[in-house]
Write a protein that holds these residues in place. Sequence first.
Motif, PDB file in Angstrom:
ATOM      1  N   GLU A  33       0.682  -1.319   0.146  1.00 11.81           N
ATOM      2  CA  GLU A  33      -0.114  -0.171  -0.064  1.00 11.81           C
ATOM      3  C   GLU A  33       0.818   1.144   0.121  1.00 11.81           C
ATOM      4  OE1 GLU A  33      -2.888  -0.010   2.914  1.00 11.81           O
ATOM      5  OE2 GLU A  33      -3.772  -1.833   2.294  1.00 11.81           O
ATOM      6  N   LEU A  34       2.040   1.335   0.759  1.00 12.48           N
ATOM      7  CA  LEU A  34       2.949   2.299   0.513  1.00 12.48           C
ATOM      8  C   LEU A  34       3.469   2.495  -0.687  1.00 12.48           C
ATOM      9  CD1 LEU A  34       4.676   4.603   2.150  1.00 12.48           C
ATOM     10  CD2 LEU A  34       6.442   2.685   2.437  1.00 12.48           C
ATOM     11  N   VAL A  35       3.792   1.372  -1.410  1.00 13.52           N
ATOM     12  CA  VAL A  35       4.408   1.706  -2.656  1.00 13.52           C
ATOM     13  C   VAL A  35       3.323   2.125  -3.851  1.00 13.52           C
ATOM     14  CG1 VAL A  35       5.251   0.460  -4.589  1.00 13.52           C
ATOM     15  CG2 VAL A  35       6.023  -0.044  -2.484  1.00 13.52           C
ATOM     16  N   ALA A  36       1.985   1.693  -3.540  1.00 13.83           N
ATOM     17  CA  ALA A  36       0.896   2.285  -4.423  1.00 13.83           C
ATOM     18  C   ALA A  36       0.718   3.595  -4.371  1.00 13.83           C
ATOM     19  CB  ALA A  36      -0.221   1.380  -4.096  1.00 13.83           C
ATOM     20  N   LEU A  37       0.788   4.066  -2.976  1.00 12.83           N
ATOM     21  CA  LEU A  37       0.581   5.521  -2.638  1.00 12.83           C
ATOM     22  C   LEU A  37       1.767   6.219  -3.129  1.00 12.83           C
ATOM     23  CD1 LEU A  37      -1.014   7.779  -0.943  1.00 12.83           C
ATOM     24  CD2 LEU A  37      -0.010   7.214   0.937  1.00 12.83           C
ATOM     25  N   ALA A  38       2.811   5.829  -2.871  1.00 10.75           N
ATOM     26  CA  ALA A  38       4.090   6.699  -3.328  1.00 10.75           C
ATOM     27  C   ALA A  38       4.043   6.907  -4.782  1.00 10.75           C
ATOM     28  CB  ALA A  38       5.232   6.046  -2.757  1.00 10.75           C
ATOM     29  N   ARG A  39       3.687   5.912  -5.611  1.00  5.89           N
ATOM     30  CA  ARG A  39       3.737   6.086  -6.930  1.00  5.89           C
ATOM     31  C   ARG A  39       2.577   7.095  -7.317  1.00  5.89           C
ATOM     32  NH1 ARG A  39       4.064  -0.549  -8.681  1.00  5.89           N
ATOM     33  NH2 ARG A  39       6.200  -0.849  -8.271  1.00  5.89           N
ATOM     34  N   THR A  40       1.664   7.480  -6.795  1.00  8.06           N
ATOM     35  CA  THR A  40       0.866   8.653  -7.174  1.00  8.06           C
ATOM     36  C   THR A  40       1.274   9.808  -6.566  1.00  8.06           C
ATOM     37  OG1 THR A  40      -0.482   8.480  -5.017  1.00  8.06           O
ATOM     38  CG2 THR A  40      -1.090   6.883  -6.780  1.00  8.06           C
ATOM     39  N   LYS A  41       2.262   9.847  -5.797  1.00  5.95           N
ATOM     40  CA  LYS A  41       2.897  11.247  -5.061  1.00  5.95           C
ATOM     41  C   LYS A  41       4.502  10.928  -5.149  1.00  5.95           C
ATOM     42  CE  LYS A  41       0.855  12.339  -1.227  1.00  5.95           C
ATOM     43  NZ  LYS A  41       0.345  11.989   0.122  1.00  5.95           N
ATOM     44  N   PRO A  42       4.947  10.843  -6.382  1.00  5.48           N
ATOM     45  CA  PRO A  42       6.460  10.630  -6.253  1.00  5.48           C
ATOM     46  C   PRO A  42       7.404  11.789  -5.804  1.00  5.48           C
ATOM     47  CG  PRO A  42       5.623  11.201  -8.639  1.00  5.48           C
ATOM     48  CD  PRO A  42       4.514  11.043  -7.712  1.00  5.48           C
ATOM     49  N   GLY A  43       8.231  11.261  -4.850  1.00  5.93           N
ATOM     50  CA  GLY A  43       9.116  12.309  -4.343  1.00  5.93           C
ATOM     51  C   GLY A  43       8.426  13.298  -3.148  1.00  5.93           C
ATOM     52  N   ARG A  44       7.067  12.788  -2.623  1.00  4.71           N
ATOM     53  CA  ARG A  44       6.544  13.545  -1.780  1.00  4.71           C
ATOM     54  C   ARG A  44       6.291  12.821  -0.470  1.00  4.71           C
ATOM     55  NH1 ARG A  44       0.994  15.362  -4.893  1.00  4.71           N
ATOM     56  NH2 ARG A  44       0.683  15.980  -2.617  1.00  4.71           N
ATOM     57  N   ILE A  45       6.586  11.461  -0.250  1.00  5.47           N
ATOM     58  CA  ILE A  45       6.704  10.819   1.062  1.00  5.47           C
ATOM     59  C   ILE A  45       7.873  10.955   1.280  1.00  5.47           C
ATOM     60  CG2 ILE A  45       6.022   8.499   1.967  1.00  5.47           C
ATOM     61  CD1 ILE A  45       3.831   8.175   0.082  1.00  5.47           C
ATOM     62  N   VAL A  72      22.369   4.382   0.801  1.00  2.00           N
ATOM     63  CA  VAL A  72      22.760   3.565  -0.374  1.00  2.00           C
ATOM     64  C   VAL A  72      21.651   2.435  -0.412  1.00  2.00           C
ATOM     65  CG1 VAL A  72      24.131   2.285  -1.363  1.00  2.00           C
ATOM     66  CG2 VAL A  72      25.238   4.276  -0.368  1.00  2.00           C
ATOM     67  N   LEU A  73      21.374   1.793   0.561  1.00  6.20           N
ATOM     68  CA  LEU A  73      20.164   0.617   0.547  1.00  6.20           C
ATOM     69  C   LEU A  73      18.903   1.159   0.267  1.00  6.20           C
ATOM     70  CD1 LEU A  73      21.694  -1.061   3.653  1.00  6.20           C
ATOM     71  CD2 LEU A  73      21.662  -1.989   1.255  1.00  6.20           C
ATOM     72  N   THR A  74      18.698   2.505   0.737  1.00  5.37           N
ATOM     73  CA  THR A  74      17.232   3.016   0.407  1.00  5.37           C
ATOM     74  C   THR A  74      17.056   3.156  -0.942  1.00  5.37           C
ATOM     75  OG1 THR A  74      17.028   3.877   2.786  1.00  5.37           O
ATOM     76  CG2 THR A  74      15.748   4.946   0.894  1.00  5.37           C
ATOM     77  N   GLU A  75      18.264   3.815  -1.528  1.00  5.65           N
ATOM     78  CA  GLU A  75      18.207   3.918  -3.153  1.00  5.65           C
ATOM     79  C   GLU A  75      17.986   2.632  -3.629  1.00  5.65           C
ATOM     80  OE1 GLU A  75      17.973   6.716  -4.927  1.00  5.65           O
ATOM     81  OE2 GLU A  75      18.882   8.209  -3.532  1.00  5.65           O
ATOM     82  N   TYR A  76      18.687   1.649  -3.141  1.00  7.90           N
ATOM     83  CA  TYR A  76      18.524   0.265  -3.899  1.00  7.90           C
ATOM     84  C   TYR A  76      17.198  -0.306  -3.951  1.00  7.90           C
ATOM     85  CZ  TYR A  76      20.454  -4.356  -4.906  1.00  7.90           C
ATOM     86  OH  TYR A  76      20.922  -5.399  -5.567  1.00  7.90           O
ATOM     87  N   LEU A  77      16.800   0.098  -2.491  1.00 10.24           N
ATOM     88  CA  LEU A  77      15.258  -0.431  -2.421  1.00 10.24           C
ATOM     89  C   LEU A  77      14.206   0.257  -3.413  1.00 10.24           C
ATOM     90  CD1 LEU A  77      12.926  -1.861  -0.813  1.00 10.24           C
ATOM     91  CD2 LEU A  77      12.967  -0.034   0.768  1.00 10.24           C
ATOM     92  N   MET A  78      14.532   1.767  -3.481  1.00  5.83           N
ATOM     93  CA  MET A  78      13.364   2.435  -4.559  1.00  5.83           C
ATOM     94  C   MET A  78      13.584   2.103  -5.928  1.00  5.83           C
ATOM     95  SD  MET A  78      13.488   6.253  -2.605  1.00  5.83           S
ATOM     96  CE  MET A  78      15.320   6.494  -2.947  1.00  5.83           C
ATOM     97  N   ARG A  79      14.979   1.461  -6.200  1.00  5.05           N
ATOM     98  CA  ARG A  79      15.202   1.211  -7.532  1.00  5.05           C
ATOM     99  C   ARG A  79      14.382   0.006  -7.796  1.00  5.05           C
ATOM    100  NH1 ARG A  79      21.253  -0.052 -10.063  1.00  5.05           N
ATOM    101  NH2 ARG A  79      20.634  -1.960  -9.062  1.00  5.05           N
ATOM    102  N   LEU A  80      14.477  -0.929  -6.937  1.00  2.70           N
ATOM    103  CA  LEU A  80      13.791  -2.357  -7.023  1.00  2.70           C
ATOM    104  C   LEU A  80      12.372  -1.961  -7.180  1.00  2.70           C
ATOM    105  CD1 LEU A  80      16.191  -4.385  -5.025  1.00  2.70           C
ATOM    106  CD2 LEU A  80      16.088  -4.269  -7.412  1.00  2.70           C
ATOM    107  N   ALA A  81      11.885  -1.231  -6.201  1.00  2.00           N
ATOM    108  CA  ALA A  81      10.409  -1.323  -5.860  1.00  2.00           C
ATOM    109  C   ALA A  81       9.722  -0.311  -7.119  1.00  2.00           C
ATOM    110  CB  ALA A  81      10.190  -0.934  -4.679  1.00  2.00           C
ATOM    111  N   ASP A  82      10.660   0.390  -7.773  1.00  2.00           N
ATOM    112  CA  ASP A  82       9.958   1.468  -8.698  1.00  2.00           C
ATOM    113  C   ASP A  82       9.398   2.441  -8.292  1.00  2.00           C
ATOM    114  OD1 ASP A  82       9.858   2.617 -11.466  1.00  2.00           O
ATOM    115  OD2 ASP A  82       8.115   1.476 -11.758  1.00  2.00           O
ATOM    116  N   VAL A  83       9.815   3.160  -7.340  1.00  2.00           N
ATOM    117  CA  VAL A  83       9.170   4.197  -6.505  1.00  2.00           C
ATOM    118  C   VAL A  83      10.134   5.145  -6.043  1.00  2.00           C
ATOM    119  CG1 VAL A  83       9.505   3.238  -4.371  1.00  2.00           C
ATOM    120  CG2 VAL A  83       7.770   4.579  -4.579  1.00  2.00           C
ATOM    121  N   ARG A  84      10.062   6.469  -6.119  1.00  2.00           N
ATOM    122  CA  ARG A  84      10.882   7.614  -5.506  1.00  2.00           C
ATOM    123  C   ARG A  84      10.264   8.242  -4.315  1.00  2.00           C
ATOM    124  NH1 ARG A  84      15.419   8.912  -4.952  1.00  2.00           N
ATOM    125  NH2 ARG A  84      15.718   7.605  -6.897  1.00  2.00           N
ATOM    126  N   LEU A  85      11.042   8.076  -3.463  1.00  2.00           N
ATOM    127  CA  LEU A  85      10.749   8.868  -2.042  1.00  2.00           C
ATOM    128  C   LEU A  85      11.476  10.022  -1.583  1.00  2.00           C
ATOM    129  CD1 LEU A  85      10.263   5.734   0.396  1.00  2.00           C
ATOM    130  CD2 LEU A  85       8.394   6.578  -0.836  1.00  2.00           C
TER     131      LEU A  85
END
Length: 327
Positions: free
Chosen positions: A145-157, A170-183
Amino acid sequence: MTTRRHLLQAAAAGAATIALPSHAQAGWPKQPITLIDPFPAGGNTDYFSRLLADRLGPLLGTQVVVENKAGGGGLIGATHVARAKADGYTLGLASVSTLCAGPAVHPPSNVRYDPQKDFSYISKLVTVPSLMVTNNKMPVASFKELVALARTKPGRISIGIPGIGSAGHVLTEYLMRLADVRLLLVPYKSGGVMLNDLIAGQLDVLSTNIPELLPHVKTGAIRALAVRDMRRVSALPDIPTYAELGLAEVSQPLWFGLVAPAGVPEPILAKIRAATHKAMVDRVFLDKTLAVSASVSPSSGPEFRADAGALLARLREVVRTAGIKPD
């Protein structure tokens, strides 16, 4: 999920060489051993450094003294170990930060050692799971649900990280790349301040070691979403791992290990490794490891070196593609 039985099985599996080698360098050790911890006293590495030192000393027949040499995200202490005399009297507590993330982020001019060439790898010690959590104001009850919400609000969560260029970054960047999401990355110098901001609703998400978060999850002050480990943890049996969520590459927990300067004679390394593995099956060591939701992870030197090298290569690619620069 991690239980004391799992810890005993892991320790027993890794301690096949538990008898101290009789062929070890004659007369060694003849003086106290210094175990360099590259982070401040009272932290996660310090917990395990002292737990190991207290048991390693009697097994080796000498005192093992923990010395905290903090600074530079662990690089200062690691450099001290790399440059020490290769006689077995200086050991180092190694981590993902010192062997992988730091060298991946910082240019060679700032990292005055080669993580693959300048250390004798002795053994992994423990793996330490972490937990992604969110505040109670966030309208999500799961990682998906977090990923779904973040994809509607890229760079805002917002997600808290322990400094630009840190292992957490670095590990957060890795996670965002794999999950295709931008926080939205929010760097903090203090983990306590970061947690307080999360509870207060000023920060949306963070990920850190479980012991710091568990009491607040249990009281309902914050909400757990995902575990960075290869199996669920017993304290939070309903929370899935990243691997279960299709992100196996970032489900491997962080680890701590034991190294020495490159060039330590193999008989001495074998003696230290055998004593280390024996220390890791000590009941107090196992119980205190489980108390912080960690797991013992004994290994050979080559296995430890290969694992660290593989993660270093992956994190260097993450740093390159994300354009991460040291703070």
